[in-house]
Design a protein around this motif. Structure first.
Motif, PDB file in Angstrom:
ATOM      1  N   ARG A  14       3.918  -0.813   8.669  1.00 53.43           N
ATOM      2  CA  ARG A  14       4.586  -1.026   9.944  1.00 53.43           C
ATOM      3  C   ARG A  14       5.219  -2.410   9.962  1.00 53.43           C
ATOM      4  O   ARG A  14       5.002  -3.223   9.086  1.00 53.43           O
ATOM      5  CB  ARG A  14       3.625  -0.876  11.106  1.00 53.43           C
ATOM      6  CG  ARG A  14       2.605  -1.994  11.147  1.00 53.43           C
ATOM      7  CD  ARG A  14       1.237  -1.404  11.051  1.00 53.43           C
ATOM      8  NE  ARG A  14       0.200  -2.403  10.968  1.00 53.43           N
ATOM      9  CZ  ARG A  14      -0.574  -2.540   9.924  1.00 53.43           C
ATOM     10  NH1 ARG A  14      -0.397  -1.784   8.869  1.00 53.43           N
ATOM     11  NH2 ARG A  14      -1.534  -3.405   9.910  1.00 53.43           N
ATOM     12  N   GLY A  15       6.013  -2.650  10.997  1.00 53.10           N
ATOM     13  CA  GLY A  15       6.673  -3.941  11.129  1.00 53.10           C
ATOM     14  C   GLY A  15       7.857  -4.108  10.195  1.00 53.10           C
ATOM     15  O   GLY A  15       8.268  -5.223   9.886  1.00 53.10           O
ATOM     16  N   ILE A  40      10.543   6.386   5.309  1.00 51.60           N
ATOM     17  CA  ILE A  40      10.772   5.625   6.534  1.00 51.60           C
ATOM     18  C   ILE A  40      10.766   6.627   7.682  1.00 51.60           C
ATOM     19  O   ILE A  40      11.448   7.659   7.615  1.00 51.60           O
ATOM     20  CB  ILE A  40      12.130   4.885   6.490  1.00 51.60           C
ATOM     21  CG1 ILE A  40      12.208   3.924   5.320  1.00 51.60           C
ATOM     22  CG2 ILE A  40      12.403   4.186   7.827  1.00 51.60           C
ATOM     23  CD1 ILE A  40      11.316   2.726   5.407  1.00 51.60           C
ATOM     24  N   MET A  41      10.015   6.361   8.721  1.00 48.97           N
ATOM     25  CA  MET A  41       9.981   7.241   9.887  1.00 48.97           C
ATOM     26  C   MET A  41      11.221   6.938  10.738  1.00 48.97           C
ATOM     27  O   MET A  41      11.528   5.779  10.998  1.00 48.97           O
ATOM     28  CB  MET A  41       8.703   7.040  10.702  1.00 48.97           C
ATOM     29  CG  MET A  41       7.418   7.209   9.886  1.00 48.97           C
ATOM     30  SD  MET A  41       7.338   8.652   8.796  1.00 48.97           S
ATOM     31  CE  MET A  41       7.519   9.996   9.895  1.00 48.97           C
ATOM     32  N   ARG A  42      11.917   7.975  11.152  1.00 45.15           N
ATOM     33  CA  ARG A  42      13.168   7.812  11.885  1.00 45.15           C
ATOM     34  C   ARG A  42      13.138   8.563  13.205  1.00 45.15           C
ATOM     35  O   ARG A  42      12.478   9.592  13.320  1.00 45.15           O
ATOM     36  CB  ARG A  42      14.338   8.298  11.045  1.00 45.15           C
ATOM     37  CG  ARG A  42      14.453   7.532   9.729  1.00 45.15           C
ATOM     38  CD  ARG A  42      15.780   7.733   9.047  1.00 45.15           C
ATOM     39  NE  ARG A  42      15.849   6.949   7.828  1.00 45.15           N
ATOM     40  CZ  ARG A  42      16.149   5.664   7.774  1.00 45.15           C
ATOM     41  NH1 ARG A  42      16.418   5.019   8.878  1.00 45.15           N
ATOM     42  NH2 ARG A  42      16.175   5.016   6.629  1.00 45.15           N
ATOM     43  N   ASP A  43      13.873   8.041  14.156  1.00 48.10           N
ATOM     44  CA  ASP A  43      14.040   8.690  15.445  1.00 48.10           C
ATOM     45  C   ASP A  43      14.728  10.035  15.211  1.00 48.10           C
ATOM     46  O   ASP A  43      15.720  10.112  14.479  1.00 48.10           O
ATOM     47  CB  ASP A  43      14.894   7.802  16.356  1.00 48.10           C
ATOM     48  CG  ASP A  43      15.151   8.447  17.692  1.00 48.10           C
ATOM     49  OD1 ASP A  43      16.197   9.134  17.815  1.00 48.10           O
ATOM     50  OD2 ASP A  43      14.330   8.284  18.602  1.00 48.10           O
ATOM     51  N   GLY A  44      14.202  11.092  15.833  1.00 43.81           N
ATOM     52  CA  GLY A  44      14.731  12.434  15.625  1.00 43.81           C
ATOM     53  C   GLY A  44      16.127  12.652  16.182  1.00 43.81           C
ATOM     54  O   GLY A  44      16.862  13.506  15.710  1.00 43.81           O
ATOM     55  N   GLY A  53       6.610   3.383   8.168  1.00 45.54           N
ATOM     56  CA  GLY A  53       6.750   4.419   7.168  1.00 45.54           C
ATOM     57  C   GLY A  53       5.493   4.566   6.334  1.00 45.54           C
ATOM     58  O   GLY A  53       4.436   4.035   6.687  1.00 45.54           O
ATOM     59  N   PHE A  54       5.629   5.267   5.211  1.00 47.51           N
ATOM     60  CA  PHE A  54       4.498   5.543   4.333  1.00 47.51           C
ATOM     61  C   PHE A  54       4.903   5.289   2.888  1.00 47.51           C
ATOM     62  O   PHE A  54       6.037   5.563   2.502  1.00 47.51           O
ATOM     63  CB  PHE A  54       4.031   6.992   4.481  1.00 47.51           C
ATOM     64  CG  PHE A  54       3.545   7.312   5.862  1.00 47.51           C
ATOM     65  CD1 PHE A  54       2.226   7.070   6.209  1.00 47.51           C
ATOM     66  CD2 PHE A  54       4.406   7.815   6.817  1.00 47.51           C
ATOM     67  CE1 PHE A  54       1.773   7.341   7.491  1.00 47.51           C
ATOM     68  CE2 PHE A  54       3.957   8.093   8.105  1.00 47.51           C
ATOM     69  CZ  PHE A  54       2.639   7.856   8.434  1.00 47.51           C
ATOM     70  N   VAL A  55       3.968   4.754   2.122  1.00 47.26           N
ATOM     71  CA  VAL A  55       4.155   4.571   0.682  1.00 47.26           C
ATOM     72  C   VAL A  55       3.042   5.353  -0.005  1.00 47.26           C
ATOM     73  O   VAL A  55       1.870   5.212   0.363  1.00 47.26           O
ATOM     74  CB  VAL A  55       4.083   3.083   0.281  1.00 47.26           C
ATOM     75  CG1 VAL A  55       4.207   2.922  -1.226  1.00 47.26           C
ATOM     76  CG2 VAL A  55       5.166   2.282   0.989  1.00 47.26           C
ATOM     77  N   THR A  56       3.408   6.190  -0.976  1.00 49.91           N
ATOM     78  CA  THR A  56       2.427   7.002  -1.687  1.00 49.91           C
ATOM     79  C   THR A  56       2.322   6.518  -3.125  1.00 49.91           C
ATOM     80  O   THR A  56       3.321   6.450  -3.844  1.00 49.91           O
ATOM     81  CB  THR A  56       2.816   8.491  -1.669  1.00 49.91           C
ATOM     82  OG1 THR A  56       3.018   8.898  -0.320  1.00 49.91           O
ATOM     83  CG2 THR A  56       1.734   9.344  -2.306  1.00 49.91           C
ATOM     84  N   PHE A  57       1.083   6.172  -3.520  1.00 50.97           N
ATOM     85  CA  PHE A  57       0.803   5.696  -4.870  1.00 50.97           C
ATOM     86  C   PHE A  57       0.178   6.812  -5.688  1.00 50.97           C
ATOM     87  O   PHE A  57      -0.469   7.713  -5.149  1.00 50.97           O
ATOM     88  CB  PHE A  57      -0.176   4.518  -4.829  1.00 50.97           C
ATOM     89  CG  PHE A  57       0.415   3.263  -4.259  1.00 50.97           C
ATOM     90  CD1 PHE A  57       1.108   2.375  -5.076  1.00 50.97           C
ATOM     91  CD2 PHE A  57       0.294   2.962  -2.921  1.00 50.97           C
ATOM     92  CE1 PHE A  57       1.657   1.216  -4.564  1.00 50.97           C
ATOM     93  CE2 PHE A  57       0.837   1.813  -2.392  1.00 50.97           C
ATOM     94  CZ  PHE A  57       1.525   0.929  -3.216  1.00 50.97           C
ATOM     95  N   GLU A  58       0.309   6.685  -6.991  1.00 49.14           N
ATOM     96  CA  GLU A  58      -0.280   7.645  -7.914  1.00 49.14           C
ATOM     97  C   GLU A  58      -1.805   7.524  -7.953  1.00 49.14           C
ATOM     98  O   GLU A  58      -2.505   8.512  -8.139  1.00 49.14           O
ATOM     99  CB  GLU A  58       0.299   7.412  -9.306  1.00 49.14           C
ATOM    100  CG  GLU A  58      -0.103   8.441 -10.325  1.00 49.14           C
ATOM    101  CD  GLU A  58       0.627   8.224 -11.638  1.00 49.14           C
ATOM    102  OE1 GLU A  58       1.384   9.128 -12.027  1.00 49.14           O
ATOM    103  OE2 GLU A  58       0.446   7.157 -12.247  1.00 49.14           O
ATOM    104  N   GLY A 103       5.333  -0.717  19.176  1.00 48.90           N
ATOM    105  CA  GLY A 103       5.017  -2.015  18.606  1.00 48.90           C
ATOM    106  C   GLY A 103       4.254  -1.878  17.311  1.00 48.90           C
ATOM    107  O   GLY A 103       4.061  -0.770  16.793  1.00 48.90           O
ATOM    108  N   GLU A 104       3.813  -3.008  16.809  1.00 50.62           N
ATOM    109  CA  GLU A 104       3.123  -3.038  15.522  1.00 50.62           C
ATOM    110  C   GLU A 104       1.730  -2.422  15.640  1.00 50.62           C
ATOM    111  O   GLU A 104       0.899  -2.872  16.422  1.00 50.62           O
ATOM    112  CB  GLU A 104       3.019  -4.470  15.008  1.00 50.62           C
ATOM    113  CG  GLU A 104       2.438  -4.536  13.621  1.00 50.62           C
ATOM    114  CD  GLU A 104       2.449  -5.936  13.033  1.00 50.62           C
ATOM    115  OE1 GLU A 104       1.675  -6.151  12.083  1.00 50.62           O
ATOM    116  OE2 GLU A 104       3.212  -6.791  13.522  1.00 50.62           O
ATOM    117  N   ILE A 105       1.486  -1.387  14.837  1.00 50.59           N
ATOM    118  CA  ILE A 105       0.194  -0.707  14.800  1.00 50.59           C
ATOM    119  C   ILE A 105      -0.617  -1.322  13.664  1.00 50.59           C
ATOM    120  O   ILE A 105      -0.156  -1.390  12.534  1.00 50.59           O
ATOM    121  CB  ILE A 105       0.362   0.809  14.591  1.00 50.59           C
ATOM    122  CG1 ILE A 105       1.090   1.429  15.788  1.00 50.59           C
ATOM    123  CG2 ILE A 105      -0.983   1.486  14.352  1.00 50.59           C
ATOM    124  CD1 ILE A 105       1.459   2.883  15.599  1.00 50.59           C
TER     125      ILE A 105
END
Length: 166
Positions: A14-15, A40-44, A53-58, A103-105
């Motif tokens: 976040r942020g 990245i999470m976006r407004d619909g 957003g989210f980052v996915t690691f191996e 805001g920042e979570i």
């Protein structure tokens, strides 16, 4: 980019700057290990970044290293919303997505019973009190995953220190 079906270890970010895209996010986290996806999470409606957003690691170690360094601390302090009447299938990622515009979570959790089934409630922790209060005002009665949720200020507020969960 990775699809939601990819197997991996995902962390919530976040942020973010509104101009950050998936490639920049992936590059920023790749120093910790193999990043198999970024989102990245976006407004619909407008398609603008929700600054999270989210980052996915191996692997789990890479994810934990990234959280440790990028977050900078193991404990977070914030102001907590109690969210109840959630659909049993709503997860922490979906809950964080619904609230990140305020805001920042610093933390987002769903409560589970001993069998690993959702108890239908969770907690969203914001960095500042104003964000938490805005979320309570705007999200109480809002619908997530087909359920009209209730949102209240948690009794755990006043700068609660909590362990960062993934």
């Amino acid at each position: 980019m990775a699809s939601s079906d990819d197997v991996g270890f995902r962390c919530f970010v976040r942020g973010l700057d509104r101009e950050t895209d998936e490639n920049v996010l992936k590059e920023a986290f790749s120093k910790f290990g193999n990043v198999i996806g970024s989102k990245i999470m976006r407004d619909g409606v407008m398609g603008t970044s929700r600054r999270c957003g989210f980052v996915t690691f191996e692997d789990e170690k890479s994810m934990r290293d990234a959280i440790k360094e990028m977050h900078g601390q193991k404990n977070t302090t914030g102001f907590v919303c109690f969210v109840h009447r959630l659909d049993r299938d709503t997860d922490a990622e979906r809950l964080a997505f619904a609230f990140c515009m305020f805001g920042e979570i610093t933390d987002c959790q769903i409560a589970y019973d001993i069998r690993g089934k959702s108890r239908g409630h969770g907690f969203v922790t914001f960095k500042d009190e104003e964000s938490m209060r805005d979320a309570v005002l705007m999200m109480d009665g809002h619908e997530i995953d087909g359920c009209q949720i209730r949102v209240e200020e948690s009794h755990r507020n006043k700068g609660v220190s909590r362990f960062l969960t993934v």
